[in-house]
Design a protein around this motif. Sequence first.
Motif: not given
Length: 97
Positions: A1-2, A55-68
């Motif tokens: 995961m990334i 001021d603002f944040a995003i926290n997310s996750a994807v499976d791998d580099a291709d998904a990113l």
Amino acid sequence: MIRHLVLFKLNDGVERDDPRVVAGVEAFRALGSLIEELRFWELGWNISERPIAYDFAINSAVDDADALKRYLEHPAHQEGVALWREFATWVVADYTY
């Protein structure tokens, strides 16, 4: 995961209630249900008053580099980024976990 983290700093003179900011937040809020590559998606306004805080944040996750890559290139993501470019700067960190 990334893990994909983004911290945004509003430009000088730009406030949270600026219509451009409101539109930008809503555009990013929608991404969690629009982009299938996202395994985790949360965002929010910073509550800290420290001078070094963003001021603002995003926290997310994807499976791998291709998904990113697919996430970053997704038209809805690109539209949101275009909105934010008008009123903010940001920093990004992507790491595996």
